[in-house]
Design a protein around this motif. Structure first.
Motif, PDB file in Angstrom:
ATOM      1  N   PRO A   1       0.871  -1.283   0.158  1.00  0.00           N
ATOM      2  CA  PRO A   1      -0.094   0.299  -0.090  1.00  0.00           C
ATOM      3  C   PRO A   1       0.476   1.019  -0.066  1.00  0.00           C
ATOM      4  O   PRO A   1       0.009   2.680  -0.542  1.00  0.00           O
ATOM      5  N   GLN A   2       1.393   1.372   0.653  1.00  0.00           N
ATOM      6  CA  GLN A   2       2.530   2.475   0.350  1.00  0.00           C
ATOM      7  C   GLN A   2       3.489   3.097  -0.709  1.00  0.00           C
ATOM      8  O   GLN A   2       3.802   4.039  -0.870  1.00  0.00           O
ATOM      9  N   LEU A   3       3.625   2.211  -1.017  1.00  0.00           N
ATOM     10  CA  LEU A   3       3.839   2.161  -2.725  1.00  0.00           C
ATOM     11  C   LEU A   3       3.784   2.813  -3.579  1.00  0.00           C
ATOM     12  O   LEU A   3       3.882   3.271  -4.549  1.00  0.00           O
ATOM     13  N   ARG A   4       2.974   2.059  -3.659  1.00  0.00           N
ATOM     14  CA  ARG A   4       1.387   1.813  -4.453  1.00  0.00           C
ATOM     15  C   ARG A   4       0.589   3.692  -3.816  1.00  0.00           C
ATOM     16  O   ARG A   4       1.103   4.717  -4.831  1.00  0.00           O
TER      17      ARG A   4
ATOM     18  N   GLY B   1       7.464  -2.663 -11.080  1.00  0.00           N
ATOM     19  CA  GLY B   1       7.303  -1.958 -11.986  1.00  0.00           C
ATOM     20  C   GLY B   1       6.111  -1.464 -11.540  1.00  0.00           C
ATOM     21  O   GLY B   1       5.322  -2.102 -10.396  1.00  0.00           O
ATOM     22  N   TRP B   2       4.618  -0.260 -12.176  1.00  0.00           N
ATOM     23  CA  TRP B   2       3.260  -0.866 -12.016  1.00  0.00           C
ATOM     24  C   TRP B   2       2.605  -0.774 -12.885  1.00  0.00           C
ATOM     25  O   TRP B   2       2.908  -0.471 -14.055  1.00  0.00           O
ATOM     26  N   LEU B   3       1.652  -0.952 -12.812  1.00  0.00           N
ATOM     27  CA  LEU B   3       0.358  -0.874 -14.076  1.00  0.00           C
ATOM     28  C   LEU B   3      -0.603  -0.594 -13.408  1.00  0.00           C
ATOM     29  O   LEU B   3      -1.366  -0.155 -12.373  1.00  0.00           O
ATOM     30  N   ARG B   4      -1.332   0.670 -13.955  1.00  0.00           N
ATOM     31  CA  ARG B   4      -2.523   1.792 -14.212  1.00  0.00           C
ATOM     32  C   ARG B   4      -3.868   1.102 -14.909  1.00  0.00           C
ATOM     33  O   ARG B   4      -3.549   1.714 -16.386  1.00  0.00           O
ATOM     34  N   ALA B   5      -4.808   0.701 -14.174  1.00  0.00           N
ATOM     35  CA  ALA B   5      -5.293   0.633 -15.952  1.00  0.00           C
ATOM     36  C   ALA B   5      -6.713   0.747 -14.829  1.00  0.00           C
ATOM     37  O   ALA B   5      -7.231   0.624 -13.659  1.00  0.00           O
ATOM     38  N   PRO B   6      -8.226   0.775 -15.641  1.00  0.00           N
ATOM     39  CA  PRO B   6      -9.418   1.060 -15.615  1.00  0.00           C
ATOM     40  C   PRO B   6      -9.805  -0.586 -14.793  1.00  0.00           C
ATOM     41  O   PRO B   6      -8.918  -1.791 -14.718  1.00  0.00           O
ATOM     42  N   GLU B   7     -10.624  -0.377 -13.796  1.00  0.00           N
ATOM     43  CA  GLU B   7     -11.050  -1.452 -12.788  1.00  0.00           C
ATOM     44  C   GLU B   7     -11.710  -3.000 -14.188  1.00  0.00           C
ATOM     45  O   GLU B   7     -10.860  -3.738 -13.830  1.00  0.00           O
ATOM     46  N   ALA B   8     -12.349  -2.162 -15.305  1.00  0.00           N
ATOM     47  CA  ALA B   8     -12.753  -3.258 -16.173  1.00  0.00           C
ATOM     48  C   ALA B   8     -11.525  -4.424 -16.332  1.00  0.00           C
ATOM     49  O   ALA B   8     -11.367  -4.948 -16.769  1.00  0.00           O
ATOM     50  N   LEU B   9     -10.666  -3.708 -16.387  1.00  0.00           N
ATOM     51  CA  LEU B   9      -9.491  -4.156 -16.943  1.00  0.00           C
ATOM     52  C   LEU B   9      -8.170  -4.543 -15.714  1.00  0.00           C
ATOM     53  O   LEU B   9      -7.913  -5.533 -15.623  1.00  0.00           O
ATOM     54  N   ARG B  10      -8.305  -3.606 -15.327  1.00  0.00           N
ATOM     55  CA  ARG B  10      -6.862  -3.991 -14.459  1.00  0.00           C
ATOM     56  C   ARG B  10      -7.738  -5.575 -13.202  1.00  0.00           C
ATOM     57  O   ARG B  10      -6.695  -5.766 -12.635  1.00  0.00           O
TER      58      ARG B  10
ATOM     59  N   VAL C   1       9.514  -7.723   0.095  1.00  0.00           N
ATOM     60  CA  VAL C   1      10.992  -6.708   1.199  1.00  0.00           C
ATOM     61  C   VAL C   1      11.304  -5.816  -0.245  1.00  0.00           C
ATOM     62  O   VAL C   1      11.471  -4.581   0.590  1.00  0.00           O
ATOM     63  N   ASP C   2      11.123  -5.735  -1.520  1.00  0.00           N
ATOM     64  CA  ASP C   2      11.797  -5.024  -2.307  1.00  0.00           C
ATOM     65  C   ASP C   2      10.843  -3.839  -2.718  1.00  0.00           C
ATOM     66  O   ASP C   2      11.674  -3.112  -2.589  1.00  0.00           O
ATOM     67  N   GLN C   3       9.430  -4.784  -2.341  1.00  0.00           N
ATOM     68  CA  GLN C   3       7.984  -3.052  -2.362  1.00  0.00           C
ATOM     69  C   GLN C   3       8.428  -3.032  -1.419  1.00  0.00           C
ATOM     70  O   GLN C   3       8.332  -1.434  -1.481  1.00  0.00           O
ATOM     71  N   ALA C   4       8.577  -3.580  -0.023  1.00  0.00           N
ATOM     72  CA  ALA C   4       8.559  -2.377   1.601  1.00  0.00           C
ATOM     73  C   ALA C   4      10.044  -1.570   0.839  1.00  0.00           C
ATOM     74  O   ALA C   4       9.700  -0.362   1.639  1.00  0.00           O
ATOM     75  N   ALA C   5      11.389  -2.026   0.363  1.00  0.00           N
ATOM     76  CA  ALA C   5      12.011  -1.038   0.524  1.00  0.00           C
ATOM     77  C   ALA C   5      12.074   0.264  -0.244  1.00  0.00           C
ATOM     78  O   ALA C   5      12.848   1.254   0.041  1.00  0.00           O
ATOM     79  N   ALA C   6      11.429  -0.717  -1.572  1.00  0.00           N
ATOM     80  CA  ALA C   6      11.422   0.308  -3.146  1.00  0.00           C
ATOM     81  C   ALA C   6      10.702   1.699  -1.830  1.00  0.00           C
ATOM     82  O   ALA C   6      10.767   3.376  -2.310  1.00  0.00           O
ATOM     83  N   ALA C   7       9.579   1.510  -0.828  1.00  0.00           N
ATOM     84  CA  ALA C   7       8.565   2.283  -0.380  1.00  0.00           C
ATOM     85  C   ALA C   7       9.481   3.196   0.403  1.00  0.00           C
ATOM     86  O   ALA C   7       9.115   4.395   0.612  1.00  0.00           O
ATOM     87  N   ARG C   8       9.717   2.784   1.859  1.00  0.00           N
ATOM     88  CA  ARG C   8      10.510   3.595   2.141  1.00  0.00           C
ATOM     89  C   ARG C   8      11.509   4.136   1.716  1.00  0.00           C
ATOM     90  O   ARG C   8      12.571   5.285   1.974  1.00  0.00           O
TER      91      ARG C   8
END
Length: 411
Positions: free
Chosen positions: A93-96, A266-275, A292-299
């Motif tokens: 959640p923090q990274l997003r 990486g990340w994907l941003r998309a409308p709900e119908a596709l996400r 752990v990689d996500q948490a470290a990136a957010a930190r």
């Protein structure tokens, strides 16, 4: 007692054993989709003495290794039971939240729930293809385009159709004609510092593309791994930001070029119908990206100003681009042409008619220098005289030496 020798098998038994030992054939997609020539060239040029313009790699000496290590140390010290555990498919959640804030600050209103964290933007593309494409579906692409995207679409059994382009990207009139004729399901684009050409699509062209998609009902995959690497000029709006395309565009982003590719984020941003279908596809693929990689990136992003780090990267890349452009006239045959990208990682070269960049590569490697021939990047009608050169992984002095080595390969 002396063991009794087994009776020899009959020819029929031998045939039966051979039949039983035969394995089922691989899936057609595994037989028909070839390996990446770029990855194979990188293997050939792994010798330390080779100066390679082949790989689309960020400069490793510019990684903020100390900052990233501190981020890993902190999350492992503060919440090891969380960051070493299974996690949600959608992502940390923090990274997003951080990604959503960066997108919103640049004019693309985004909330954390609009995003899915992926294993690099490459996985985002794979998820889109899995959720959207069936054998025989048509995908429109720039010509040339990102080689791994061609592989990705090939694995789905889709039919890839190239859209005519110029120095500014796809031609809107040609795009509309193909949309009407081919009825494609997806249009794949890299509007900013395209791979392999390094070109950027102007805002007016992006608006026209969005309008075509809005009128005729197709999805757009807007891949943006290089947009943060602009070192001159003004950045254009995302196609996703235009009203005509907002409900039908998936935006792909990556931390590989701005943080470290080894983290595979990486990340994907998309409308709900596709996400939502992409989330389900990811559950089937890997459950979730490394927690752990996500948490470290957010930190890291909370403790550091990413733009300060990027200013250092962009300054270095600008000097390296300039060194490459300055040395090309002496290194390439008379009559060669090339572009001048305002950022990114690549310069696109066309040799004079009659030259074949693939055939000349062997001579280049013999002189301990390498590039990537352009032909594999084409969905159709490859131009053998084209080649891609990356300027990011060598200093200006090394680039100058590499170009001195390259000149004899075209002699």
């Amino acid at each position: 007692m002396t063991p009794t020798a087994a009776a020899p098998s009959s020819p029929a038994d031998a045939d039966a054993e051979a039949d039983a030992a035969a394995l089922p054939r691989l899936a057609a997609r595994a037989r028909d989709v070839g390996a990446s020539p770029v990855r194979e060239i990188l293997a050939l040029t792994a010798r330390p003495e080779v100066i390679s313009f082949a790989g689309g790699l960020p400069a490793p000496e510019l990684f903020d290794a100390a900052g990233l290590r501190a981020a890993f140390d902190r999350v492992l010290a503060e919440r090891p039971r969380t960051v070493l555990q299974y996690a949600t498919t959608e992502g940390d959640p923090q990274l997003r939240q951080v990604v959503a804030a960066r997108l919103s600050a640049r004019g693309l209103a985004t909330g954390p729930d609009d995003l899915v964290v992926t294993g690099g933007s490459q996985q985002g593309l794979t998820l889109l293809a899995t959720a959207l494409l069936e054998p025989g579906d048509v995908v429109l692409v720039e010509n040339p385009t990102y080689l791994a995207a061609l592989q990705c679409f090939g694995f789905t059994g889709a039919r890839v159709v190239p859209v005519p382009t110029d120095a500014d990207g796809v031609l809107p009139d040609a795009l509309e004609e193909l949309v009407l004729r081919e009825r494609p399901k997806l249009l794949y684009l890299i509007p900013e510092f395209q791979n392999p050409t390094g070109r950027t699509m102007p805002a007016a062209r992006r608006r026209a593309v969005a309008s075509v998609a809005g009128r005729h009902g197709l999805w757009i995959a807007e891949d943006d791994p290089y947009g943060e690497l602009r070192f001159e000029g003004e950045r254009g709006p995302w196609i996703s930001s235009y009203e005509a395309a907002g409900d039908r565009t998936a935006l792909l982003g990556s931390f590989s070029k701005v943080m470290a590719p080894g983290m595979r984020l990486g990340w994907l941003r998309a409308p709900e119908a596709l996400r939502r279908p992409c989330v389900i596809a990811k559950q089937a693929a890997d459950l979730h990206t490394s927690a752990v990689d996500q948490a470290a990136a957010a930190r890291y992003l909370a403790d550091h100003d990413l733009d300060v780090h990027l200013d250092r990267v962009r300054t270095a890349y600008r000097a390296r681009r300039d060194a490459l452009l300055a040395g090309l006239p002496a290194a390439l045959p008379a009559g060669s042409t090339w572009n001048r990208p305002e950022g990114g990682m690549f310069v696109w070269v066309r040799l004079p008619d009659g030259y074949d960049a693939t055939r000349r590569l062997r001579a280049a490697i013999a002189h301990d220098v390498a590039y990537v021939p352009g032909a594999p990047f084409y969905a159709a009608a490859p131009d053998p005289a084209t080649l891609r050169m990356s300027f990011t992984t060598h200093t200006p002095e090394e680039i100058a030496e590499g170009l001195r080595r390259l000149a004899p390969a075209f002699g």
